[in-house]
Design an enzyme around this catalytic site. Structure first.
Site, short mmCIF file in Angstrom:
data_model
loop_
_atom_site.label_atom_id
_atom_site.label_comp_id
_atom_site.label_asym_id
_atom_site.label_seq_id
_atom_site.Cartn_x
_atom_site.Cartn_y
_atom_site.Cartn_z
N HIS B 61 3.23 4.49 -11.64
CA HIS B 61 2.95 4.61 -10.20
C HIS B 61 4.24 4.94 -9.44
O HIS B 61 5.01 4.04 -9.09
CB HIS B 61 2.34 3.31 -9.67
CG HIS B 61 1.84 3.42 -8.26
ND1 HIS B 61 0.73 2.74 -7.82
CD2 HIS B 61 2.28 4.13 -7.20
CE1 HIS B 61 0.51 3.03 -6.54
NE2 HIS B 61 1.46 3.86 -6.14
N ARG B 65 7.35 12.71 -3.72
CA ARG B 65 7.42 13.36 -2.39
C ARG B 65 7.51 14.89 -2.44
O ARG B 65 7.64 15.51 -1.40
CB ARG B 65 8.62 12.83 -1.59
CG ARG B 65 8.66 11.32 -1.44
CD ARG B 65 7.45 10.77 -0.74
NE ARG B 65 7.60 9.34 -0.45
CZ ARG B 65 6.57 8.52 -0.28
NH1 ARG B 65 5.33 8.97 -0.38
NH2 ARG B 65 6.77 7.26 0.00
N ASN B 95 -0.24 11.87 -3.16
CA ASN B 95 -0.23 11.92 -1.69
C ASN B 95 0.99 12.67 -1.16
O ASN B 95 1.77 12.17 -0.37
CB ASN B 95 -0.30 10.52 -1.08
CG ASN B 95 0.84 9.62 -1.52
OD1 ASN B 95 1.47 9.86 -2.55
ND2 ASN B 95 1.12 8.59 -0.74
N ASP B 153 -4.30 7.07 -3.85
CA ASP B 153 -3.33 6.03 -3.50
C ASP B 153 -2.70 6.24 -2.12
O ASP B 153 -2.36 7.36 -1.74
CB ASP B 153 -2.21 5.97 -4.53
CG ASP B 153 -1.23 4.85 -4.21
OD1 ASP B 153 -1.68 3.70 -4.11
OD2 ASP B 153 -0.03 5.14 -4.04
N HIS B 233 -1.19 -1.90 -8.02
CA HIS B 233 -0.44 -2.86 -7.18
C HIS B 233 -1.28 -4.01 -6.63
O HIS B 233 -1.33 -4.23 -5.43
CB HIS B 233 0.36 -2.17 -6.07
CG HIS B 233 -0.39 -1.24 -5.15
ND1 HIS B 233 -1.57 -1.58 -4.55
CD2 HIS B 233 -0.09 0.01 -4.72
CE1 HIS B 233 -1.96 -0.58 -3.78
NE2 HIS B 233 -1.09 0.39 -3.86
N ASP B 306 5.62 1.47 -7.99
CA ASP B 306 5.20 1.99 -6.69
C ASP B 306 6.42 2.49 -5.92
O ASP B 306 6.58 2.24 -4.72
CB ASP B 306 4.43 0.95 -5.87
CG ASP B 306 3.70 1.59 -4.69
OD1 ASP B 306 3.77 2.82 -4.53
OD2 ASP B 306 3.08 0.85 -3.91
N HIS B 310 11.63 6.55 1.28
CA HIS B 310 11.62 6.97 2.68
C HIS B 310 13.06 7.13 3.13
O HIS B 310 13.93 6.35 2.73
CB HIS B 310 10.92 5.92 3.57
CG HIS B 310 9.45 5.80 3.31
ND1 HIS B 310 8.56 6.82 3.57
CD2 HIS B 310 8.72 4.80 2.78
CE1 HIS B 310 7.34 6.44 3.23
NE2 HIS B 310 7.41 5.22 2.73
#
Lengths: 318, 428
Positions: B61, B65, B95, B153, B233, B306, B310
């Site tokens: 997981h 990006r 995503n 997700d 998760h 996960d 950012h």
């Protein structure tokens, strides 16, 4: 590994203090502010309501949320301490151009300001700022977290009226979940030995609130029987639309404070409200303006309490 | 290219090997395993006294990006971070922008990953078009293009009919559906766990039940309609209970947990530091304990990072305004070794199962083996390496870790994957 603790005393090494919340203060620190406020309250009764305490210091009022009472109260407190005052409102500023809180605050501080008062819609914004700035930060309300100067002025008002706080029954009525006023009152009052309860629809009271040492009433009549003081909160109209309670009508019917309800109580109950009031919703006009109301005392005391807080930040002109 | 690993404590999940061995790797293949090798000249000879050699670790997981948000992370930096963290394989969530919901995007990502090569990148595709939860993505076409699993997700598939169809359709392809269990109506704008702890912090909260509600519904759907199902998760003690019960009833379901949900709890939010803002939110100490027990009992199958990068400017804002997520590729092994191996005395074979064999089994991937002639795919773990987490030393482009400043005991110190290898500065 322990997370860093941010407290009122965090910057003591530099002789500077923040006021981030009453959660972070000790009972003694709260008392120190309330005692200091008393001497400033006397200043407000003088013909010339100004002292030179903060002469040469510059205070920035950073308001990211609309506010009338708190902003004017802070500004008056600052001016009565002879500070230079700069007001900032988020609308029409660099914030609307996408500037971050970090940049806004650090740029203003770079112009050699000495203390920052911040009102912000996001919880923790003053704590975030206190880590970025070298100068003291005063929380003038952050999200749904705290409004420490409101909590302090409420405590000051109760103390003046009753001569102390210990053993008094204070009930906060209304939307507790979204109220920073409620939370600051809860932290401050419980630390000072008062008994605190809240009252409102269950959907406006967090499930875990009793963890803060608070009693919960869903029935306003039972709350009134218990209380010496009712601190009535503003009901925000948008909560109705959000589905947190059925209607303003039902709220007024079952939790609105009116003469009929109060007259059922065996003992007199003092009424407080942090403002602005929705007259006829959470509080009827005759009660708000009645002889048991301390609402205008709260407003007057607010200036004295904020003068005390500004004074105690220990700020020195840069 | 010859690499000679000496005195390695080989962690062989097949149980054939146990003890100290020397391993000779020639051109990415295991040429010899024994107790007395050597003699011939090699390119690298590494003494692994006191270190484990485990089959290459796998993180099922991650968020890389790319495409779309390369300023947070890209495939190259994500792979570098994975290698630095000890992973020889990772699976990336879909995503991105655009969402990985078409064969073209899958091919693009896999092609970009092949250029880096060091770590095997597998792509998970979206269950529904644009992850909107409404129409199934072209699952068969995506699988043909190389997608190994399906997940929306970041959000859950909340529509029960869509979830039913997803389970049924993917079962034809023998691919697993990975669900992010969250009822969005219950979580709304909340960014912290609703608890006796966070009541003190005045944050907007979300209730833990949001996870269990979707999970419990999904298990009913799996029971009725089949399919391979994996809950990613998981974060609450109730989720552990629900899965324990479902597994007892023989349902073909699996789940994973992140290091931050295992080892960080919601009391850390008193600082309002947005690096601790994750979704699902950090839960209570009691939940952390239940999750560790879930690992021990085998109810929780895997540990996954996960990894959610950012940029600094996105996280250095008010708590409410910050995006959810923390990075984890470079701290997972350190956290697991510190907390599970040293503190909980968990067996290294168990840890290797959680971080290598089980995630691969869930995704239907082969598990690396220590056999003559097999592809060399291994991770070197130094259980005694002590280090302090300094985000500025990460290979990831991002810095948002909740483990910053932690003192870890144990680290991945290198990987070998076929002909490629990476050795960390911590290898000594």
């Amino acid at each position: 590994m322990e997370p860093t603790k941010y407290s009122w005393w965090r910057k003591m090494a530099q002789g500077i203090r923040n006021l981030l919340g009453l959660r972070e203060l000790t009972p003694d620190e709260i008392l120190e502010i309330l005692d200091t406020a008393r001497s400033f309250r006397e200043v407000l009764e003088r013909p010339i309501k100004k002292v030179p305490t903060l002469q040469g210091t510059t205070v920035v009022n950073l308001f990211f949320e609309s506010s009338t009472r708190t902003r004017i109260s802070f500004e008056l407190a600052e001016r009565r301490l002879s500070a230079d005052v700069v007001n900032f409102a988020a609308s029409g500023s660099s914030v609307s151009k996408g500037e971050t809180l970090k940049d806004t605050a650090r740029n203003i501080e770079a112009m050699k300001t000495d203390v920052t008062v911040i009102r912000h819609p996001s919880t923790g914004a003053p704590h975030f700022l206190s880590r970025l700035l070298k100068s003291p930060v005063i929380n003038a309300g952050d999200g749904i977290n705290e409004h420490p100067t409101q909590g302090l002025l409420d405590m000051f008002t109760i103390r003046e009226k009753f001569g102390g706080l210990k053993g008094l029954n204070v009930c906060i009525v209304g939307d507790i979940t979204h109220s920073r006023v409620a939370r600051s009152n809860i932290f401050g009052l419980t630390k000072s030995g008062a008994n605190v309860a809240v009252c409102g629809p269950r959907t406006l009271i967090p499930d875990y609130l009793p963890q803060l040492g608070v009693k919960v009433f869903y029935d306003i009549d039972a709350a009134i029987q218990w209380a010496d003081i009712l601190n009535v909160l503003r009901i925000q109209m948008e909560r109705e639309a959000g589905g947190d309670f059925p209607s303003i009508r039902e709220y007024r019917l079952y939790w609105g404070i009116n003469r009929t309800r109060l007259e059922r109580s065996k003992k007199p109950v003092v009424i407080m409200h942090p403002g602005p009031i929705n007259r006829g919703v959470e509080l009827d006009a005759d009660i708000a303006d009645g002889e048991t109301s301390l609402i205008l005392d709260q407003v007057t005391n607010g200036v004295a309490v904020r003068m005390a807080v500004l004074f105690l930040t220990g700020v020195k002109p840069s | 290219m010859k690499i000679y690993l000496k005195n390695a404590r080989v962690v062989d999940l097949t149980g054939r090997l146990d003890g100290l061995f020397n391993i000779m790797i020639v051109d990415g293949r295991i040429q010899e395993i024994g107790t007395a090798l050597g003699g011939n000249p090699v390119n690298y000879e590494i003494n692994l006294q006191g270190k484990f050699v485990v089959p290459g670790l796998f993180d099922m997981h991650t968020h890389l990006r790319e495409p779309g948000q390369e300023y947070k992370e890209d495939i190259a930096s994500g792979i570098a971070a994975a290698a630095n963290g000890g992973f020889t394989g990772i699976a990336a969530m879909p995503n991105t922008d655009p969402v990985v919901d078409s064969a073209d995007v899958v091919k693009y990502v896999l092609d970009r990953a092949r250029q880096s090569g060091l770590v095997d990148l597998h792509q998970i595709a979206a269950i529904t078009e644009s992850r909107k939860g409404e129409r199934l993505s072209e699952m068969k076409d995506l699988a043909e293009a190389g997608a190994i699993a399906f997940s929306d997700d970041g959000s859950a598939v909340t529509n029960s009919q869509v979830m039913r169809r997803a389970l049924e359709y993917s079962s034809m392809l023998n691919k697993v559906i990975i669900q992010h269990c969250e009822d969005p109506e219950l979580t709304r704008s909340g960014s912290a766990n609703e608890s006796a702890e966070t009541i003190r912090y005045g944050l907007k909260t979300q209730h833990r039940l949001a996870e269990e509600l979707i999970l419990a519904r999904d298990l009913k759907l799996v029971e009725a309609f089949g399919g391979k199902y994996h809950a990613t998760h998981i974060s609450t003690s109730e989720s552990v209970e629900v899965i324990t019960d479902a597994k007892r009833r023989g349902l073909p379901i699996t789940c994973d947990v992140t290091p931050h949900h295992l080892f960080l709890d919601d009391s850390i939010l008193s600082s309002y530091d947005s690096d601790y803002k994750v979704n699902p939110p950090l839960r209570t100490k009691h939940d952390c304990e239940a999750l560790v027990e879930g690992l021990k009992s085998g109810v929780i199958d895997a540990i996954a990072s996960d990894h959610a990068p950012h940029a600094i400017h996105e996280k250095e804002v008010e708590f409410d305004a910050a995006p959810f997520g923390m990075i984890g590729l470079e701290t997972t092994v350190g956290a697991v070794m510190t907390k599970l191996y040293h503190e909980q005395k968990m067996d290294i074979h168990k840890i290797a199962s959680l971080l290598c064999a089980n995630p691969r089994r869930i995704l239907g991937l082969p598990i690396p083996v220590f056999e003559l002639g097999a592809k060399a795919e291994l991770t070197i773990i130094d259980p005694d390496c002590e280090w302090t987490v300094n985000p500025n030393e990460f290979k990831s482009k991002s810095r948002n870790t909740g483990f910053k400043g932690w003192r870890f005991k144990g680290s991945a110190v290198g990987i070998i994957n076929d002909e490629k290898f990476f050795f960390s500065d911590r290898l000594r």
